[in-house]
Design a protein around this motif. Structure first.
Motif, mmCIF file in Angstrom:
data_model
loop_
_atom_site.group_PDB
_atom_site.id
_atom_site.type_symbol
_atom_site.label_atom_id
_atom_site.label_comp_id
_atom_site.label_asym_id
_atom_site.label_seq_id
_atom_site.Cartn_x
_atom_site.Cartn_y
_atom_site.Cartn_z
ATOM 1 N N ALA A 191 0.700 -1.268 -0.008
ATOM 2 C CA ALA A 191 0.082 0.153 0.021
ATOM 3 C C ALA A 191 0.881 1.222 0.045
ATOM 4 C CB ALA A 191 -0.796 -0.096 0.987
ATOM 5 N N ARG A 194 2.462 1.975 -3.433
ATOM 6 C CA ARG A 194 1.522 2.374 -4.333
ATOM 7 C C ARG A 194 1.135 3.559 -3.952
ATOM 8 N NH1 ARG A 194 -2.014 -3.327 -5.060
ATOM 9 N NH2 ARG A 194 -0.288 -4.665 -5.510
ATOM 10 N N ASP A 196 -1.490 4.013 -1.993
ATOM 11 C CA ASP A 196 -2.883 3.731 -2.595
ATOM 12 C C ASP A 196 -3.822 3.526 -1.198
ATOM 13 O OD1 ASP A 196 -5.311 2.694 -3.489
ATOM 14 O OD2 ASP A 196 -4.447 1.140 -4.758
ATOM 15 N N GLU A 197 -4.761 4.639 -1.031
ATOM 16 C CA GLU A 197 -5.492 4.601 0.066
ATOM 17 C C GLU A 197 -6.344 3.531 0.068
ATOM 18 O OE1 GLU A 197 -8.864 7.421 2.225
ATOM 19 O OE2 GLU A 197 -7.618 8.277 0.998
ATOM 20 N N THR A 199 -6.013 0.464 -1.072
ATOM 21 C CA THR A 199 -5.289 -0.782 -0.576
ATOM 22 C C THR A 199 -4.925 -0.777 0.776
ATOM 23 O OG1 THR A 199 -4.344 -0.974 -2.970
ATOM 24 C CG2 THR A 199 -3.230 -2.073 -1.184
ATOM 25 N N ALA A 200 -4.533 0.362 1.231
ATOM 26 C CA ALA A 200 -4.262 0.692 2.616
ATOM 27 C C ALA A 200 -5.526 0.511 3.585
ATOM 28 C CB ALA A 200 -3.899 2.042 3.057
ATOM 29 N N THR A 265 -1.023 3.764 7.924
ATOM 30 C CA THR A 265 -0.754 3.375 6.539
ATOM 31 C C THR A 265 -1.918 3.985 5.743
ATOM 32 O OG1 THR A 265 0.473 1.392 6.800
ATOM 33 C CG2 THR A 265 -0.216 2.018 4.650
ATOM 34 N N THR A 269 -1.023 7.282 3.139
ATOM 35 C CA THR A 269 -1.290 7.330 1.785
ATOM 36 C C THR A 269 -2.043 8.636 1.445
ATOM 37 O OG1 THR A 269 -3.188 5.848 2.460
ATOM 38 C CG2 THR A 269 -1.014 4.670 1.506
#
Length: 380
Positions: A191, A194, A196-197, A199-200, A265, A269
């Protein structure tokens, strides 16, 4: 309908050992009590032999032995209560019903007894007062013997599947707990890489389920201890269980810290700036440390001390490498969420080290020296 049948078949395929145990235990209990010990001579038959077997097998693994003893105590006290009530008030009378329920429930509550004991105590007394024909009170001791037979047979049958590997639940649950934990760590790394919120957030949702794996590992410790109580010839394995028991608390702490990392995380992100690459490097090392800690636990359960020691040494090296990967981040001012993640990473490293028994003073000193922490903050 087809979907339901598939689900039902899947549940049956997974749960068939329990079906087999319950069926075999109940049938064997009835046979032994009725055919071999003459329990079928009374009006009720040896009903309480299979009933006790069902009650014992309905309990979770790890507490069956204790529950079996509690059920027998409940039956014995209940039978005594019923006999006293019959002598004083007569069988099948409203007054006797009132008294035995009041006394049985009162005794169980005063003793802090579990629900299963309270029910057995009350039902034993009620059975004698309300069901057994007057003049046939010899059923009271017979019921206790029947329950003893049923409970013993249930415990014996439940042990057949684990007789050769009483510590197998520890290895299975230990692997699953660390596999899930390392999966979350890798998800955090992905995460962040990338940025990427979404995914996080998915990783954080997964991390919130980690407690169930820790609890499953705790239950596995109880199951293994019960297995050894019923297999005293394998008592040399007890130190291995104690080692895992000591490790579980530190695994729990690591889970909490990694769950906090997952939550941070999500915040990181959302920041406009990219995540420092050193953080990803540190998380890669943390993932490797998680795998190493798992290998230590499996080796300890297997009794392979040499392999466990090798992984312990390796865990110390990885932990120091993790700290060194974070060191450059401390030399420059970082956003608050990133700084907080560094602190959580350090705590997760220490918890994993302790779960593996690799928290040697020289390793802890090397970690804090790599992070350039002042002495007052070290090894906390």
């Amino acid at each position: 309908m087809t979907s339901w049948l598939r689900s039902a078949w899947g549940r049956l395929r997974t749960g068939w050992p329990l079906v087999a145990q319950v069926t075999l235990a109940a049938t064997a209990s009835w046979f032994v009590a009725s055919r071999l010990l003459g329990g079928g001579d009374n009006d009720s038959g040896p009903f309480f032999a299979p009933a006790a077997a069902l009650i014992v097998l309905a309990q979770s693994r790890g507490v069956r032995l204790r529950k079996a003893v509690q059920v027998l105590i409940g039956i014995a006290v209940g039978a005594l209560t019923g006999e006293v009530a019959i002598e004083a008030l007569g069988a099948r009378s409203t007054a006797a019903i009132f008294v035995v329920v009041l006394v049985a429930v009162g005794l169980s509550v005063a003793a802090g007894a579990a629900g299963v004991v309270r029910n057995q105590l009350t039902m034993s007394a009620l059975f004698l007062v309300a069901v057994v024909p007057p003049g046939n009170q010899e059923v009271a001791p017979t019921r206790f013997y029947d329950a003893l037979i049923g409970g013993s047979i249930a415990l014996l049958i439940s042990q057949i599947a684990v007789g050769r590997s009483p510590l197998a639940p520890l290895e299975t649950e230990g692997r699953q707990a660390f596999t899930e934990l390392s999966g979350v760590v890798d998800g955090i790394r992905q995460a962040l890489r990338r940025h990427d919120e979404q995914t996080a957030q998915a990783v954080f949702d997964r991390a919130r389920q980690l407690d169930s794996r820790t609890e499953a590992l705790r239950r596995a410790v109880l199951v293994a201890e019960e297995n050894l109580r019923l297999a005293p010839w394998d008592r040399h394995s007890r130190p291995r269980i104690q080692a895992v028991r000591a490790a579980v608390d530190h695994v729990d702490y690591a889970v909490r810290n990694i769950r906090t990392l997952a939550r941070l995380t999500v915040t990181v992100t959302r920041l406009p700036d990219p995540v420092p690459t050193q953080l990803g490097t540190a998380l890669t090392a943390l993932h490797e440390l998680t795998t190493c800690a798992a290998a230590v636990l499996v080796a300890v359960v297997a009794g392979d001390r040499d392999t466990a020691d090798q992984h312990v040494d390796r865990a110390g090296v990885i932990a120091v490498d993790t700290a060194r990967a974070m060191t450059p981040l401390l030399r420059h001012e970082q956003p608050l969420p990133v700084s907080t993640m560094i602190g959580q990473l350090r705590m997760a490293v220490l918890d994993l080290l302790r779960s593996a028994g690799a928290d040697r003073p020289e390793v802890l000193d090397a970690i804090d020296e790599a992070l350039d922490l002042p002495p007052v903050w070290r090894q906390r």
